[in-house]
Motif scaffolding. Structure first.
Motif, short mmCIF file in Angstrom:
data_model
loop_
_atom_site.label_atom_id
_atom_site.label_comp_id
_atom_site.label_asym_id
_atom_site.label_seq_id
_atom_site.Cartn_x
_atom_site.Cartn_y
_atom_site.Cartn_z
N GLU B 85 0.82 -1.21 0.00
CA GLU B 85 0.00 0.00 0.00
C GLU B 85 0.85 1.27 0.00
O GLU B 85 1.90 1.31 0.64
N ASN B 86 0.32 2.28 -0.69
CA ASN B 86 0.95 3.62 -0.73
C ASN B 86 2.44 3.59 -1.03
O ASN B 86 3.24 4.17 -0.31
N GLN B 87 2.79 2.87 -2.07
CA GLN B 87 4.19 2.83 -2.50
C GLN B 87 4.24 3.03 -4.01
O GLN B 87 3.23 2.83 -4.69
N ASP B 88 5.39 3.43 -4.50
CA ASP B 88 5.50 3.68 -5.94
C ASP B 88 5.90 2.42 -6.69
O ASP B 88 6.87 1.76 -6.32
N GLN B 143 -0.65 1.95 -9.67
CA GLN B 143 0.44 2.94 -9.53
C GLN B 143 0.99 3.02 -8.11
O GLN B 143 2.17 3.18 -7.90
N ARG B 144 0.08 2.90 -7.10
CA ARG B 144 0.51 3.06 -5.71
C ARG B 144 0.25 1.83 -4.84
O ARG B 144 0.65 1.80 -3.69
N ASP B 145 -0.50 0.87 -5.37
CA ASP B 145 -0.85 -0.32 -4.58
C ASP B 145 -0.67 -1.59 -5.39
O ASP B 145 -0.68 -1.54 -6.62
#
Lengths: 192, 182
Positions: B85-88, B143-145
């Protein structure tokens, strides 16, 4: 004894050659589509489906004979050895080139492949449908659907016809190609 | 070389020869894929206990799964889930795809792979036989998860997957990550 051994060896060799010829022929009906893989980087959406022979065999096992729809699908996929789809949608025009198309068309100009001319699609763009004939039998089918912003190649290995293909649309990852085999003209229509 | 030395040498050779096989047999493709994603994108997955403490949706669902609640698609208790979660997830799509396929092609069959450059979502579905049943691995990277879900399916539900690979793959991921009691 030596002669007997040599005869057996020769027979085994002949069998191996025969088997490898059959295997080669079966492989030939599958188009090599990996040359299109680089388009995925340019595409806004790309789909790659590979239902190989092993998965097709599983499919024939898992579809139930009790369920009417599944029985129909089971009948539909009987004998089919693979379904392969590569589809690309692009934001802009000109993202794929004539050379990309040529890598597919070169294979479809190979022995056994015949282009069907009496096929249209409800969708816009160009549609090319090819059948691979192994003598009297259909050994495979290929569809190349292209538009300025879209390219789709479908390859079905095994006995398949347009009616079957139309029924497979939307299943096994086969996209909706809107294929319509041309209806034969009515007799009195020709007389007019 | 004495007889004892020869025996020891043979045993050592056998151990060395068998070690990779043992590692492969014990090796878990699910964990390998999770590690591969971590290495490729330089990200870390979030453990289920952490998610549970944070009171997140995923954890509640995972807890229900562990509790053995009847599932709609996956066999009860069969779900393995890893969440990022919440990563590039910045990286070359083609390279990732090729790395993933190479890692799994010995034991899994790729069924469908979709990549959407517009919203940066990649979905990969792999399949393998597991006795009378089937294992399905669904890898979804946005994109973020990202999520990696492995489930066991009955032949009946495999038929669903084969009929509609994309839709059923999405449903498998949703089943593992969305609390439908809300």
């Amino acid at each position: 004894m030596k002669t007997h051994f040599q005869t057996r060896l020769a027979l085994v060799a002949l069998m191996l050659i025969a088997v490898s010829a059959v295997v080669t022929r079966a492989q030939d009906t599958r188009l090599q589509l990996s040359s299109l893989d680089h388009l995925a980087a340019k595409a806004s959406q790309s789909v790659d489906v590979a239902v190989d022979e092993r998965l097709m065999r599983l499919a024939s096992k898992v579809f139930s004979d009790q369920d009417v729809e599944e029985r129909e699908i089971k009948k539909l996929v009987a004998g089919i050895k693979g379904i392969y789809v590569k589809s690309f949608e692009f934001e802009n025009e000109g993202q794929y080139t004539a050379a990309d198309m040529e890598t597919i068309r070169t294979q479809l100009r190979g022995p056994g492949w015949t282009r069907l001319v009496n096929v249209t699609s409800k969708k816009e763009g160009n549609l090319e449908v090819y059948l691979l004939m192994n003598g009297e039998l259909v050994g495979g089918l290929a569809v190349v659907s292209s538009d300025v912003r879209e390219l789709t190649v479908v390859n079905i290995v095994g006995p398949v016809d347009l009616e079957k293909l139309a029924k497979l649309e939307g299943q096994f990852g086969v996209p909706d190609l809107g294929i319509e085999p041309a209806k034969p003209k009515a007799k009195n229509e020709d007389e007019k | 070389m004495s007889y004892v030395n020869l025996k020891s040498f043979t045993a050592l050779v056998l151990v060395l020869l068998l070690t990779p096989n043992i590692a492969t047999a014990k090796g878990d493709d699910f964990n390998s894929v999770v590690k591969m994603i971590e290495q490729f994108y330089g990200v870390k997955h979030v453990g289920i206990p952490f998610l549970a403490n944070a009171g997140m949706k995923v954890a509640r669902t995972a807890a229900r799964i562990k509790g053995g609640e009847a599932r709609r698609i996956a066999e009860a208790g069969s779900i393995k889930l890893a969440v990022f979660e919440n990563q590039d997830f910045d990286g070359e799509l083609a390279k990732f795809r090729s790395t993933l396929n190479t890692a799994l092609n010995q034991t899994w069959s790729p069924l469908i792979q979709t990549v959407s450059a517009t919203d940066g979502e990649q979905v990969y579905i792999f399949l393998r036989e597991a006795g009378e049943k089937f294992n399905v691995l669904v890898i979804t990277i946005a994109q973020r998860d990202a999520t990696v879900v492995q489930v066991t399916l009955s032949p009946k539900n495999l038929a669903l997957l084969l009929k509609d690979p994309e839709g059923t793959g999405k449903a498998i991921t949703e089943e593992a990550t969305i609390n439908d009691q809300e």
